[in-house]
Design an enzyme around this catalytic site. Structure first.
Site, PDB file in Angstrom:
ATOM      1  N   LYS A 130     -18.512  -5.478   7.634  1.00  0.00           N
ATOM      2  CA  LYS A 130     -17.314  -6.323   7.565  1.00  0.00           C
ATOM      3  C   LYS A 130     -16.478  -6.024   8.799  1.00  0.00           C
ATOM      4  O   LYS A 130     -16.036  -4.886   8.981  1.00  0.00           O
ATOM      5  CB  LYS A 130     -16.539  -5.935   6.291  1.00  0.00           C
ATOM      6  N   ARG A 181      -1.998  -6.619  -8.170  1.00  0.00           N
ATOM      7  CA  ARG A 181      -0.913  -7.531  -7.842  1.00  0.00           C
ATOM      8  C   ARG A 181      -0.839  -8.684  -8.829  1.00  0.00           C
ATOM      9  O   ARG A 181       0.218  -9.097  -9.256  1.00  0.00           O
ATOM     10  CB  ARG A 181      -1.090  -8.112  -6.436  1.00  0.00           C
ATOM     11  N   SER A 228      -2.886  -7.648   3.323  1.00  0.00           N
ATOM     12  CA  SER A 228      -3.127  -7.462   4.752  1.00  0.00           C
ATOM     13  C   SER A 228      -3.388  -8.805   5.417  1.00  0.00           C
ATOM     14  O   SER A 228      -2.927  -9.069   6.534  1.00  0.00           O
ATOM     15  CB  SER A 228      -4.326  -6.539   4.976  1.00  0.00           C
ATOM     16  N   HIS A 254       0.836  -1.205   0.000  1.00  0.00           N
ATOM     17  CA  HIS A 254       0.000   0.000   0.000  1.00  0.00           C
ATOM     18  C   HIS A 254       0.877   1.263   0.000  1.00  0.00           C
ATOM     19  O   HIS A 254       0.622   2.198  -0.743  1.00  0.00           O
ATOM     20  CB  HIS A 254      -0.875   0.050   1.262  1.00  0.00           C
TER      21      HIS A 254
HETATM   22  P1  ADP Z   1      -9.941  -3.461  -0.427  1.00  0.00           P
HETATM   23  O1  ADP Z   1     -10.626  -4.174   0.698  1.00  0.00           O
HETATM   24  O2  ADP Z   1     -10.677  -2.253  -0.925  1.00  0.00           O
HETATM   25  O3  ADP Z   1      -9.463  -4.346  -1.561  1.00  0.00           O
HETATM   26  P2  ADP Z   1      -7.187  -3.314   0.445  1.00  0.00           P
HETATM   27  O4  ADP Z   1      -6.684  -2.537   1.597  1.00  0.00           O
HETATM   28  O5  ADP Z   1      -7.055  -4.779   0.491  1.00  0.00           O
HETATM   29  O6  ADP Z   1      -8.670  -2.816   0.272  1.00  0.00           O
HETATM   30  O7  ADP Z   1      -6.468  -2.809  -0.885  1.00  0.00           O
HETATM   31  C1  ADP Z   1      -6.586  -1.487  -1.357  1.00  0.00           C
HETATM   32  C2  ADP Z   1      -5.945  -1.394  -2.738  1.00  0.00           C
HETATM   33  O8  ADP Z   1      -4.546  -1.607  -2.628  1.00  0.00           O
HETATM   34  C3  ADP Z   1      -6.443  -2.437  -3.761  1.00  0.00           C
HETATM   35  O9  ADP Z   1      -6.526  -1.826  -5.033  1.00  0.00           O
HETATM   36  C4  ADP Z   1      -5.374  -3.496  -3.743  1.00  0.00           C
HETATM   37  O10 ADP Z   1      -5.305  -4.182  -4.986  1.00  0.00           O
HETATM   38  C5  ADP Z   1      -4.137  -2.623  -3.523  1.00  0.00           C
HETATM   39  N1  ADP Z   1      -3.051  -3.401  -2.922  1.00  0.00           N
HETATM   40  C6  ADP Z   1      -3.086  -4.176  -1.826  1.00  0.00           C
HETATM   41  N2  ADP Z   1      -1.893  -4.763  -1.596  1.00  0.00           N
HETATM   42  C7  ADP Z   1      -1.063  -4.342  -2.587  1.00  0.00           C
HETATM   43  C8  ADP Z   1       0.305  -4.614  -2.944  1.00  0.00           C
HETATM   44  N3  ADP Z   1       1.051  -5.449  -2.242  1.00  0.00           N
HETATM   45  N4  ADP Z   1       0.800  -3.990  -4.046  1.00  0.00           N
HETATM   46  C9  ADP Z   1       0.023  -3.150  -4.768  1.00  0.00           C
HETATM   47  N5  ADP Z   1      -1.266  -2.878  -4.519  1.00  0.00           N
HETATM   48  C10 ADP Z   1      -1.804  -3.451  -3.438  1.00  0.00           C
END
Ligand code: ADP
Length: 157
Positions: A40, A89, A127, A16
């Protein structure tokens, strides 16, 4: 330009953070919008997720951290964002992200979603993976910023 980067960030990972940093260099301003989703249940309460992101981005100019609930496009309108930023990803992200981007376009044709490909060395990071490793006492310092690592150790110790 102002990019809105919405997500759960439960918790923030280096994947992130990399996206936020690159978003800042590309667009100038990134608003990190943390989803408060009552249906959630999150591992970290909203206020803690906001604090984690604020601490991890304090070296960056042009980052604002906010919370939101409801539709992302409404949040984009309210914050006067020019675009929605999301990360990719792997193919598994693509299908979901494309569906959301198309849905958002039908709700608000004025917002583009811009995708940044993950940094290759962060492509395994999510996460949930981080929480799984932390739960069993594994090393997480290369996965999350220091303040998040501390919160995870407190949670699982
Ligand atoms: P959500 O529940 O909305 O998917 P996340 O916090 O899991 O929220 O992810 C937010 C955004 O960050 C998403 O677009 C996800 O694909 C991106 N993301 C998460 N992890 C990574 C990573 N390791 N590299 C690049 N983008 C990421």
């Amino acid at each position: 330009m102002r990019a809105l980067y919405p997500g759960s960030f439960d918790p923030l990972t280096f994947g992130h953070l990399d996206l936020i940093e690159r978003g800042c260099s590309l667009f100038g301003e990134v608003i990190v919008a943390v989803l408060e989703n009552p249906s959630k249940s999150a591992t970290f309460p909203l206020s803690q997720r906001l604090d984690q992101i604020k601490a991890a981005t304090k070296h960056l100019n042009g980052v604002e951290v906010i919370s939101f609930d409801g539709l992302t496009v409404n949040c984009a309108h309210q914050t006067k964002a020019d675009l929605i930023l999301r990360g990719l990803r792997a193919m598994s992200d693509f299908e979901y992200e494309l569906q959301i981007a198309h849905t958002n376009r039908t709700l608000a044709a004025d917002f583009e979603t811009v995708f940044l490909a993950t940094a290759a060395h962060h492509s395994f990071l999510s996460s949930s993976v981080v929480k799984e490793v932390a739960r069993f006492g594994g090393k997480i310092d290369h996965m999350v910023p220091e303040e998040v690592a501390e919160d995870l150790r407190t949670l699982f110790n």
